[in-house]
Design an enzyme around this catalytic site. Structure first.
Site, PDB file in Angstrom:
ATOM      1  N   GLU A 110       0.840  -1.207   0.000  1.00 31.66           N
ATOM      2  CA  GLU A 110       0.000   0.000   0.000  1.00 31.66           C
ATOM      3  C   GLU A 110       0.871   1.250   0.000  1.00 31.66           C
ATOM      4  O   GLU A 110       2.014   1.217   0.464  1.00 31.66           O
ATOM      5  CB  GLU A 110      -0.893   0.022   1.255  1.00 31.66           C
ATOM      6  N   ASP A 114      -4.854   4.972   6.105  1.00 29.41           N
ATOM      7  CA  ASP A 114      -5.500   6.132   6.706  1.00 29.41           C
ATOM      8  C   ASP A 114      -6.504   5.602   7.741  1.00 29.41           C
ATOM      9  O   ASP A 114      -6.120   5.238   8.853  1.00 29.41           O
ATOM     10  CB  ASP A 114      -6.157   6.912   5.552  1.00 29.41           C
ATOM     11  N   LYS A 142      -0.832   6.882   8.644  1.00 29.94           N
ATOM     12  CA  LYS A 142      -1.375   8.030   9.383  1.00 29.94           C
ATOM     13  C   LYS A 142      -2.103   7.469  10.598  1.00 29.94           C
ATOM     14  O   LYS A 142      -3.321   7.305  10.578  1.00 29.94           O
ATOM     15  CB  LYS A 142      -2.401   8.763   8.505  1.00 29.94           C
TER      16      LYS A 142
HETATM   17  C1  PRP Z   1      -5.924   5.309  -0.883  1.00 27.58           C
HETATM   18  C2  PRP Z   1      -4.732   4.437  -0.530  1.00 27.58           C
HETATM   19  C3  PRP Z   1      -5.361   3.283   0.185  1.00 27.58           C
HETATM   20  C4  PRP Z   1      -6.560   3.896   0.852  1.00 27.58           C
HETATM   21  C5  PRP Z   1      -6.230   4.135   2.300  1.00 27.58           C
HETATM   22  O1  PRP Z   1      -6.468   4.866  -2.081  1.00 27.58           O
HETATM   23  O2  PRP Z   1      -4.038   4.033  -1.673  1.00 27.58           O
HETATM   24  O3  PRP Z   1      -5.748   2.255  -0.691  1.00 27.58           O
HETATM   25  O4  PRP Z   1      -6.837   5.128   0.204  1.00 27.58           O
HETATM   26  O5  PRP Z   1      -7.301   4.727   2.973  1.00 27.58           O
HETATM   27  P1  PRP Z   1      -8.079   4.019   4.155  1.00 27.58           P
HETATM   28  O6  PRP Z   1      -7.063   3.446   5.081  1.00 27.58           O
HETATM   29  O7  PRP Z   1      -8.840   5.176   4.771  1.00 27.58           O
HETATM   30  O8  PRP Z   1      -8.991   3.003   3.581  1.00 27.58           O
HETATM   31  P2  PRP Z   1      -7.515   5.706  -2.956  1.00 27.58           P
HETATM   32  O9  PRP Z   1      -8.881   5.173  -2.729  1.00 27.58           O
HETATM   33  O10 PRP Z   1      -7.289   7.175  -2.712  1.00 27.58           O
HETATM   34  O11 PRP Z   1      -7.147   5.324  -4.443  1.00 27.58           O
HETATM   35  P3  PRP Z   1      -5.809   5.508  -5.300  1.00 27.58           P
HETATM   36  O12 PRP Z   1      -4.755   4.637  -4.638  1.00 27.58           O
HETATM   37  O13 PRP Z   1      -6.190   5.001  -6.662  1.00 27.58           O
HETATM   38  O14 PRP Z   1      -5.420   6.964  -5.305  1.00 27.58           O
END
Ligand code: PRP
Length: 191
Positions: A110, A114, A142
Site C-alpha cells: 500500500e 489512513d 497516518k
Molecule cells: C488510498 C490508498 C489506500 C486507501 C487508504 O487509495 O491508496 O488504498 O486510500 O485509505 P483508508 O485506510 O482510509 O482506507 P484511494 O482510494 O485514494 O485510491 P488511489 O490509490 O487510486 O489513489
C-alpha cells in the site's frame, strides 16, 4: 474518444505544495531498507506481492527492485475516496487478482493507510482465499486517522494528519508523479 479533460493542464505541480514532508533521497533510502528486510523475511519462500492500485505503483516499482528474492507481482484496484479528501469507509473492488494465492505467501503493498477500511476489507477478502501467509507493507501510515485496528508488518514513515500527495499519492488524480511526499496547500482543495 476524448475523456474528461485534465484539470489545470498548465499548473506547476510543485507550486501547490506547502512543505516537503519526505524528500526523494529519504524515500529511496527507506525503500532500500524495507526491501532488504522483506528479502530476509521471505528468503527461500514462494512470494506474491499485491499492489493496491493506483497509489502504490511508484512505491511498488521501487520496492520490487530492492527485493532480491524471486517473487511474482499482481494488482488489485479498490475505490474508497472518490474525489473527497477523507475516507468514506465504503470499499469497492474495481479489479481483482489475476493469480491464485491459495497456499502462497502474500505481501500486500500500500502507499498509505489512513482509516484502515480499505485494508480491513482487502485482508478479509484475501484471507478467505487461504494464502499461506498474509502480510502488509505500507510506505506511509497516518495512525491518528485510524478507525479500525490493523497489524502492519512494515511501515516506511508514520506521518501526521496532513493531506499529502506525490510518490504515487494523488489529489483529483494529479501529483502522483512528484518524486517526494509533499503537503498540499489547502487552497488547492478549497479550504
Ligand atoms: C488510498 C490508498 C489506500 C486507501 C487508504 O487509495 O491508496 O488504498 O486510500 O485509505 P483508508 O485506510 O482510509 O482506507 P484511494 O482510494 O485514494 O485510491 P488511489 O490509490 O487510486 O489513489
Amino acid at each position: 474518444m476524448l475523456d474528461k479533460p485534465l484539470v489545470r493542464p498548465q499548473c506547476v505541480l510543485d507550486d501547490d505544495i506547502s512543505t516537503i514532508l519526505v524528500d526523494e533521497a529519504t524515500i529511496q533510502q527507506r525503500v532500500s531498507e524495507i526491501g532488504a528486510a522483506i528479502s530476509q523475511a521471505y528468503a527461500g519462500k514462494d512470494l506474491v506481492l499485491v499492489s493496491v492500485l493506483k497509489g502504490s505503483i511508484i512505491f511498488m516499482a521501487d520496492l520490487v527492485r530492492s527485493i532480491t528474492v524471486p517473487h511474482e507481482i499482481d494488482f488489485m484496484a479498490t475505490s474508497s475516496y472518490g474525489a473527497a479528501t477523507s475516507s468514506s469507509g465504503v470499499v469497492r473492488i474495481l479489479k481483482d487478482l489475476n493469480v491464485s494465492i491459495q497456499g502462497r505467501n502474500v505481501l500486500v503493498v500500500e502507499d498509505i493507510i489512513d482509516s484502515g477500511h480499505t485494508l480491513t476489507y482487502l485482508l478479509r477478502l484475501l484471507s478467505e482465499r487461504q494464502p499461506a501467509s498474509l502480510r502488509i507493507v505500507t510506505l506511509l501510515d497516518k495512525p491518528e486517522r485510524r478507525a479500525v485496528h490493523i497489524d502492519v508488518d512494515w511501515v516506511g514513515f508514520s506521518i501526521p494528519n496532513e493531506f499529502v500527495v506525490g510518490y504515487g499519492l494523488d489529489y483529483n488524480e494529479l501529483y502522483r508523479n512528484l518524486p517526494y511526499i509533499g503537503v498540499l496547500k489547502p487552497s488547492v482543495y478549497g479550504e
